[in-house]
Design an enzyme around this catalytic site. Structure first.
Site, PDB file in Angstrom:
ATOM      1  N   TYR A  33       0.827  -1.203   0.000  1.00 32.53           N
ATOM      2  CA  TYR A  33       0.000   0.000   0.000  1.00 32.53           C
ATOM      3  C   TYR A  33       0.864   1.255   0.000  1.00 32.53           C
ATOM      4  CZ  TYR A  33       0.768   1.016   5.000  1.00 32.53           C
ATOM      5  OH  TYR A  33       1.331   1.345   6.207  1.00 32.53           O
ATOM      6  N   LYS A 146       6.395  -1.905   2.119  1.00 32.36           N
ATOM      7  CA  LYS A 146       5.180  -1.314   2.699  1.00 32.36           C
ATOM      8  C   LYS A 146       4.025  -2.292   2.510  1.00 32.36           C
ATOM      9  CE  LYS A 146       3.138   3.316   3.097  1.00 32.36           C
ATOM     10  NZ  LYS A 146       3.110   3.357   4.543  1.00 32.36           N
ATOM     11  N   GLU A 178      12.179   2.678  14.173  1.00 34.47           N
ATOM     12  CA  GLU A 178      11.236   3.717  13.713  1.00 34.47           C
ATOM     13  C   GLU A 178      10.014   3.694  14.619  1.00 34.47           C
ATOM     14  OE1 GLU A 178       9.728   2.833   9.760  1.00 34.47           O
ATOM     15  OE2 GLU A 178       9.507   0.712  10.227  1.00 34.47           O
ATOM     16  N   LEU A 202      10.944   1.527   7.202  1.00 36.09           N
ATOM     17  CA  LEU A 202      10.362   1.979   5.937  1.00 36.09           C
ATOM     18  C   LEU A 202      11.068   3.272   5.535  1.00 36.09           C
ATOM     19  CD1 LEU A 202       8.003   1.501   3.879  1.00 36.09           C
ATOM     20  CD2 LEU A 202       6.826   3.327   5.113  1.00 36.09           C
TER      21      LEU A 202
HETATM   22  N1  PMP Z   1       7.384   3.934   9.017  1.00 36.30           N
HETATM   23  C1  PMP Z   1       6.210   3.300   9.130  1.00 36.30           C
HETATM   24  C2  PMP Z   1       6.168   1.979   9.812  1.00 36.30           C
HETATM   25  C3  PMP Z   1       5.033   3.876   8.612  1.00 36.30           C
HETATM   26  O1  PMP Z   1       3.859   3.235   8.706  1.00 36.30           O
HETATM   27  C4  PMP Z   1       5.109   5.162   8.011  1.00 36.30           C
HETATM   28  C5  PMP Z   1       3.864   5.828   7.489  1.00 36.30           C
HETATM   29  N2  PMP Z   1       3.394   5.205   6.343  1.00 36.30           N
HETATM   30  C6  PMP Z   1       6.359   5.779   7.920  1.00 36.30           C
HETATM   31  C7  PMP Z   1       7.481   5.146   8.439  1.00 36.30           C
HETATM   32  C8  PMP Z   1       6.506   7.141   7.266  1.00 36.30           C
HETATM   33  O2  PMP Z   1       6.430   7.035   5.871  1.00 36.30           O
HETATM   34  P1  PMP Z   1       5.917   8.265   4.977  1.00 36.30           P
HETATM   35  O3  PMP Z   1       6.729   9.451   5.371  1.00 36.30           O
HETATM   36  O4  PMP Z   1       6.202   7.821   3.587  1.00 36.30           O
HETATM   37  O5  PMP Z   1       4.468   8.435   5.270  1.00 36.30           O
END
Ligand code: PMP
Length: 282
Positions: A33, A146, A178, A202
């Site tokens: 996603y 993701k 994270e 991620l």
């Molecule tokens: N890490 C995780 C586990 C997340 O779910 C998200 C949010 N989707 C992020 C980091 C941040 O990613 P982004 O800045 O692309 O939203």
């Protein structure tokens, strides 16, 4: 006014959008996603979101069902049909519908594509602070993908919520990875630190924007390991994501971080983030 979803080439009311019980997304969470913020009807960092989608699909050997131009058209139409403005677009691709429930993948599969829009609540004037708890990262070893398989994240986020905290900041072997739904940054002596991009986190699109903005403002950014003790003794900590942008963490497990207020570096980067958005969408 965000009732229209896209499902496999059709625009439908949410209640009319249905998938098969044999969809591998439903049976096995076999899919990917993206969450793409949209400001004033313009998707933010769309190319980067589509590149990450492509990378993740490749990791799972799911053929990307659309070219970037096709994705852009689908997203543009969905934004228009949902009234435009500030939106969050959720995009999901699963491996598709199989003949039977079987973990072995059928050779020819047509991915299921679904996108939906929801209102994006943006507070451009002030920064929203948050509290966090430190929890052991119980997730798998491919957090760079993701995946729609979010059980680990869900368990951790809800544990944080039960403890009265907004976010869970995760660690493996005493190193911060994270947040359960975000990336993590800290500041020490006016230098910015964030864990390195590898399979344990991620690669956040917002993380990249913040690194760029920080470097452009002359701040030194270190993408290196952060221990739990480093984090707890930082001058500033914040989390980042497409929906939260920059959110300063003022307390971790009840311990006040820095001054307990929004720190000066977070403040500057928040303003720069807002200015940067405006250059792209006006
Ligand atoms: N890490 C995780 C586990 C997340 O779910 C998200 C949010 N989707 C992020 C980091 C941040 O990613 P982004 O800045 O692309 O939203």
């Amino acid at each position: 006014m965000t009732d229209i979803v896209y499902l496999n080439g059709e625009l439908l009311a949410k209640k009319d959008a249905k998938i098969s019980v044999l969809d591998r997304g439903f049976l096995f969470a076999d899919g990917i996603y993206e969450v793409i913020p949209v400001y004033n009807s313009t998707p933010f960092r769309l190319k980067q979101h589509l590149d990450r989608l492509s990378y993740c699909l490749k990791q799972l050997n799911i053929i990307n069902p659309h070219s970037d131009i096709e994705w852009k058209n689908i997203i543009r139409t969905l934004i228009e049909r949902n009234g435009g403005g500030h939106l969050s677009i959720y995009l999901q691709v699963t491996r598709g519908v199989s003949n039977d429930r079987n973990q072995v993948i059928d050779e020819v599969m047509t991915p299921t594509v679904m996108l939906l829009a929801s209102p994006l609540l943006v507070n451009e004037e002030s920064i929203e602070t948050a509290s966090a708890t430190l929890l052991e990262d119980i997730r798998w070893q491919h957090c760079d993908i993701k995946s729609i398989a979010l059980l680990g994240n869900i368990m951790l986020r809800n544990k944080a919520q039960q403890l009265g905290c907004d976010e869970a900041i995760l660690h493996r072997d005493n190193l911060v990875t994270e947040g359960s739904t975000s990336n993590v940054f800290m500041v020490k002596f006016r230098e910015v630190y964030t864990p390195p991009q590898n399979q344990l986190i991620l690669g956040g699109i917002t993380r990249d924007v913040i690194i760029e903005l920080a470097e452009e403002s002359g701040l030194k950014v270190h993408q290196e390991n952060i221990t739990v003790d480093d984090l707890l003794s930082a001058d500033e900590v914040w989390i980042s994501s497409s929906s939260r942008e920059i959110s300063p963490i003022t307390q971790i497990d009840g311990k006040i971080i820095g001054s307990g207020q929004v720190g000066p570096v977070a403040n500057v980067l928040h303003s720069e983030f807002q200015a940067f958005k405006k250059t792209l969408i006006n």
